[in-house]
Design a protein around this motif. Sequence first.
Motif, PDB file in Angstrom:
ATOM      1  N   ASN A 183     -17.868   6.249 -21.634  1.00 13.99           N
ATOM      2  CA  ASN A 183     -18.221   4.859 -21.887  1.00 13.99           C
ATOM      3  C   ASN A 183     -18.314   4.103 -20.577  1.00 13.99           C
ATOM      4  O   ASN A 183     -17.417   4.169 -19.742  1.00 13.99           O
ATOM      5  N   MET A 184     -19.423   3.373 -20.395  1.00 11.34           N
ATOM      6  CA  MET A 184     -19.657   2.745 -19.106  1.00 11.34           C
ATOM      7  C   MET A 184     -18.665   1.638 -18.796  1.00 11.34           C
ATOM      8  O   MET A 184     -18.371   1.374 -17.632  1.00 11.34           O
ATOM      9  N   GLN A 185     -18.145   0.946 -19.818  1.00 10.47           N
ATOM     10  CA  GLN A 185     -17.126  -0.072 -19.553  1.00 10.47           C
ATOM     11  C   GLN A 185     -15.887   0.577 -18.955  1.00 10.47           C
ATOM     12  O   GLN A 185     -15.291   0.073 -18.000  1.00 10.47           O
ATOM     13  N   GLN A 186     -15.489   1.714 -19.500  1.00  6.59           N
ATOM     14  CA  GLN A 186     -14.349   2.450 -18.967  1.00  6.59           C
ATOM     15  C   GLN A 186     -14.641   2.928 -17.548  1.00  6.59           C
ATOM     16  O   GLN A 186     -13.794   2.801 -16.647  1.00  6.59           O
ATOM     17  N   ILE A 187     -15.837   3.454 -17.337  1.00  4.71           N
ATOM     18  CA  ILE A 187     -16.195   3.964 -16.016  1.00  4.71           C
ATOM     19  C   ILE A 187     -16.207   2.836 -14.983  1.00  4.71           C
ATOM     20  O   ILE A 187     -15.699   2.986 -13.877  1.00  4.71           O
ATOM     21  N   LYS A 188     -16.787   1.691 -15.339  1.00  6.65           N
ATOM     22  CA  LYS A 188     -16.847   0.566 -14.403  1.00  6.65           C
ATOM     23  C   LYS A 188     -15.444   0.082 -14.036  1.00  6.65           C
ATOM     24  O   LYS A 188     -15.175  -0.275 -12.883  1.00  6.65           O
ATOM     25  N   THR A 189     -14.549   0.052 -15.031  1.00  6.31           N
ATOM     26  CA  THR A 189     -13.179  -0.370 -14.756  1.00  6.31           C
ATOM     27  C   THR A 189     -12.483   0.618 -13.834  1.00  6.31           C
ATOM     28  O   THR A 189     -11.771   0.235 -12.893  1.00  6.31           O
ATOM     29  N   LEU A 190     -12.654   1.913 -14.087  1.00  6.83           N
ATOM     30  CA  LEU A 190     -12.076   2.944 -13.228  1.00  6.83           C
ATOM     31  C   LEU A 190     -12.568   2.798 -11.796  1.00  6.83           C
ATOM     32  O   LEU A 190     -11.789   2.849 -10.838  1.00  6.83           O
ATOM     33  N   ILE A 191     -13.884   2.606 -11.653  1.00 11.85           N
ATOM     34  CA  ILE A 191     -14.472   2.551 -10.318  1.00 11.85           C
ATOM     35  C   ILE A 191     -14.030   1.288  -9.586  1.00 11.85           C
ATOM     36  O   ILE A 191     -13.663   1.327  -8.413  1.00 11.85           O
ATOM     37  N   ALA A 192     -14.065   0.137 -10.275  1.00 11.07           N
ATOM     38  CA  ALA A 192     -13.659  -1.126  -9.647  1.00 11.07           C
ATOM     39  C   ALA A 192     -12.222  -1.049  -9.157  1.00 11.07           C
ATOM     40  O   ALA A 192     -11.900  -1.462  -8.034  1.00 11.07           O
ATOM     41  N   SER A 193     -11.345  -0.490  -9.994  1.00  9.33           N
ATOM     42  CA  SER A 193      -9.936  -0.395  -9.612  1.00  9.33           C
ATOM     43  C   SER A 193      -9.730   0.628  -8.501  1.00  9.33           C
ATOM     44  O   SER A 193      -8.906   0.425  -7.605  1.00  9.33           O
ATOM     45  N   SER A 194     -10.477   1.725  -8.541  1.00 13.39           N
ATOM     46  CA  SER A 194     -10.346   2.753  -7.507  1.00 13.39           C
ATOM     47  C   SER A 194     -10.838   2.237  -6.165  1.00 13.39           C
ATOM     48  O   SER A 194     -10.205   2.476  -5.123  1.00 13.39           O
ATOM     49  N   TYR A 195     -11.957   1.526  -6.184  1.00 14.00           N
ATOM     50  CA  TYR A 195     -12.475   0.974  -4.938  1.00 14.00           C
ATOM     51  C   TYR A 195     -11.527  -0.090  -4.389  1.00 14.00           C
ATOM     52  O   TYR A 195     -11.265  -0.153  -3.185  1.00 14.00           O
ATOM     53  N   ASN A 196     -10.997  -0.924  -5.277  1.00 18.43           N
ATOM     54  CA  ASN A 196     -10.027  -1.929  -4.854  1.00 18.43           C
ATOM     55  C   ASN A 196      -8.781  -1.264  -4.287  1.00 18.43           C
ATOM     56  O   ASN A 196      -8.205  -1.729  -3.301  1.00 18.43           O
ATOM     57  N   LEU A 197      -8.353  -0.147  -4.911  1.00 17.12           N
ATOM     58  CA  LEU A 197      -7.220   0.612  -4.400  1.00 17.12           C
ATOM     59  C   LEU A 197      -7.497   1.087  -2.977  1.00 17.12           C
ATOM     60  O   LEU A 197      -6.650   0.963  -2.090  1.00 17.12           O
ATOM     61  N   ALA A 198      -8.700   1.631  -2.752  1.00 16.88           N
ATOM     62  CA  ALA A 198      -9.041   2.153  -1.433  1.00 16.88           C
ATOM     63  C   ALA A 198      -9.058   1.041  -0.381  1.00 16.88           C
ATOM     64  O   ALA A 198      -8.456   1.174   0.690  1.00 16.88           O
ATOM     65  N   THR A 199      -9.736  -0.060  -0.688  1.00 12.46           N
ATOM     66  CA  THR A 199      -9.876  -1.123   0.308  1.00 12.46           C
ATOM     67  C   THR A 199      -8.554  -1.833   0.577  1.00 12.46           C
ATOM     68  O   THR A 199      -8.228  -2.138   1.727  1.00 12.46           O
ATOM     69  N   SER A 200      -7.781  -2.089  -0.479  1.00 13.59           N
ATOM     70  CA  SER A 200      -6.510  -2.801  -0.282  1.00 13.59           C
ATOM     71  C   SER A 200      -5.499  -1.927   0.451  1.00 13.59           C
ATOM     72  O   SER A 200      -4.760  -2.424   1.316  1.00 13.59           O
ATOM     73  N   SER A 201      -5.451  -0.628   0.134  1.00 11.51           N
ATOM     74  CA  SER A 201      -4.523   0.252   0.849  1.00 11.51           C
ATOM     75  C   SER A 201      -4.934   0.378   2.315  1.00 11.51           C
ATOM     76  O   SER A 201      -4.077   0.413   3.209  1.00 11.51           O
ATOM     77  N   GLY A 202      -6.248   0.439   2.563  1.00 12.29           N
ATOM     78  CA  GLY A 202      -6.709   0.507   3.948  1.00 12.29           C
ATOM     79  C   GLY A 202      -6.364  -0.742   4.731  1.00 12.29           C
ATOM     80  O   GLY A 202      -5.876  -0.663   5.863  1.00 12.29           O
ATOM     81  N   ARG A 203      -6.622  -1.904   4.146  1.00 17.36           N
ATOM     82  CA  ARG A 203      -6.298  -3.159   4.843  1.00 17.36           C
ATOM     83  C   ARG A 203      -4.794  -3.304   5.039  1.00 17.36           C
ATOM     84  O   ARG A 203      -4.345  -3.801   6.073  1.00 17.36           O
ATOM     85  N   THR A 204      -4.010  -2.859   4.042  1.00 18.48           N
ATOM     86  CA  THR A 204      -2.550  -2.940   4.161  1.00 18.48           C
ATOM     87  C   THR A 204      -2.052  -2.084   5.318  1.00 18.48           C
ATOM     88  O   THR A 204      -1.301  -2.541   6.182  1.00 18.48           O
ATOM     89  N   PHE A 205      -2.465  -0.817   5.328  1.00 18.16           N
ATOM     90  CA  PHE A 205      -2.039   0.084   6.395  1.00 18.16           C
ATOM     91  C   PHE A 205      -2.573  -0.386   7.744  1.00 18.16           C
ATOM     92  O   PHE A 205      -1.869  -0.322   8.760  1.00 18.16           O
ATOM     93  N   GLY A 206      -3.825  -0.875   7.738  1.00 16.28           N
ATOM     94  CA  GLY A 206      -4.395  -1.360   8.984  1.00 16.28           C
ATOM     95  C   GLY A 206      -3.639  -2.535   9.558  1.00 16.28           C
ATOM     96  O   GLY A 206      -3.451  -2.639  10.772  1.00 16.28           O
ATOM     97  N   ALA A 207      -3.187  -3.430   8.687  1.00 15.50           N
ATOM     98  CA  ALA A 207      -2.447  -4.614   9.152  1.00 15.50           C
ATOM     99  C   ALA A 207      -1.007  -4.274   9.503  1.00 15.50           C
ATOM    100  O   ALA A 207      -0.509  -4.643  10.576  1.00 15.50           O
ATOM    101  N   PHE A 208      -0.315  -3.572   8.577  1.00 13.84           N
ATOM    102  CA  PHE A 208       1.098  -3.257   8.785  1.00 13.84           C
ATOM    103  C   PHE A 208       1.300  -2.323   9.975  1.00 13.84           C
ATOM    104  O   PHE A 208       2.042  -2.616  10.906  1.00 13.84           O
TER     105      PHE A 208
END
Length: 466
Positions: A376-401
């Motif tokens: 289901n595309m709604q499920q897929i979009k949610t998975l992708i949005a959260s996964s991409y947010n996970l990647a970017t936020s973890s990168g910015r966190t590690f980059g800053a800390f």
Amino acid sequence: MSGTSSNLDDTNNDTAHESVPETEALISKSFPEFTSWRRVFVVALCSVTLILEGVNLSLPGPFFPREAEIKGLSQFQIGLVVGSFDLTNLCFSFVVASLVTPKNIKFVFVTGTLWSSITVSSFGLLSESPSGDIFFYSCFFTRLFNGAGAAMLYGTAMPIAVQMFPEKAALITTIIQSSIGCGLCLGPPIGSLLLPLGGYKVPFLVVGITELFVFASSSFIIPNESVKTKSKVRSSDYVRFLGKFSTLSVVIPTATLYFIPGIRDTAYSLYFENVLAVDSKKVGYVFLVNSLAFLTWGPITGVLVGMGLGSIVEVSYQIAAPLIAFALFLPKFVPQLETLGWGVMILALNGITMASTMNPAYLILEKMAIRQGFTNMQQIKTLIASSYNLATSSGRTFGAFVVGGYVNDIIGFYNMCLCLAIVLSVTATWNVVVLIKYGLVGRLYYDSKLDKQVFIGGHRQCFNPS
């Protein structure tokens, strides 16, 4: 696209447990029956919200380090405060991915706007607090809570917007990316413009009050149950998706690339002020170059992805990122390069590289989710949005800390850039090799593209979703 799907770890028996109708996996038949204008308003509201969230993210970068130094904070403490936003964003991305359903997606989005409004306003008002530890802990926890609102918005805005026009997924994704880029672009100059009007707190109060208006508007404009589907992302689904080797081969390189904005917000402003002699009140205009490049290149990336060139863009930016990081290291051995012009050029190239990330990563992660059996595309979009947010936020966190804070303190700015170039080289090699091995370098299209080829249950199939 080569037929190497048999090598994928995504085609295990546990994911190919049922026959998936091709059209069902791509475009849900439960399309929301709203007027075109209302759907346009919803997309516009999601866009405006992410513009404000981009401003919220980029606003502290040019100005907080100097304010923090005046208040007696060390470079490491500055990194902790800046990175705390993305630390919570990182943790909450799991929560959002697991708890968002069609019935509560509007509630999560609206709550995120209110939460973000309150916390960003509070962060600005902390300039009135006493110096030292009180200022540090107050800023740290306020920015920590601020990140929760960002996770709610990043995890819901994309699914809501795309589902309004699922047949135009590439266009909507481009709009969303451009909105974030626009916010990142506007943050520093807004700060430089408003700072003289009432001090450090004014830009944050303006953003917070604007988000309050968005909160009120979204309560009325976004329809309830905007996506009528029985699908729900369970925690186990999210963990299973993230745990795949092929998924990690996109998520981790994206995270390392996002070390750059974390470093930028903790170390770049002081580098431009202390080394390149840029006025502290005008450093926001220097950062504008980075954001303008991001904003300008985002739509270009969207066009290329719409043409099926997303994986080519992905490979290109993975190769370019370590080269740009190494270029920022070069002035250590070539002092003639230690100029404002050289630094501005690096900022612009960084912006172009960052703008080449979202759309291709969304596209490739979508293919991987479909291969893993998500239907289901709604499920897929949610998975992708959260996964991409996970990647970017973890990168910015590690980059800053760690990188912009601790490593920069220990080995200095230029050596830090060299370490970044080495790390980016390793993760870029991983990403490119995996994409080639799995046959994901070539013509790739979003789910909405007609007459395209996808892999379902490990088998190549052609279909026409019309």
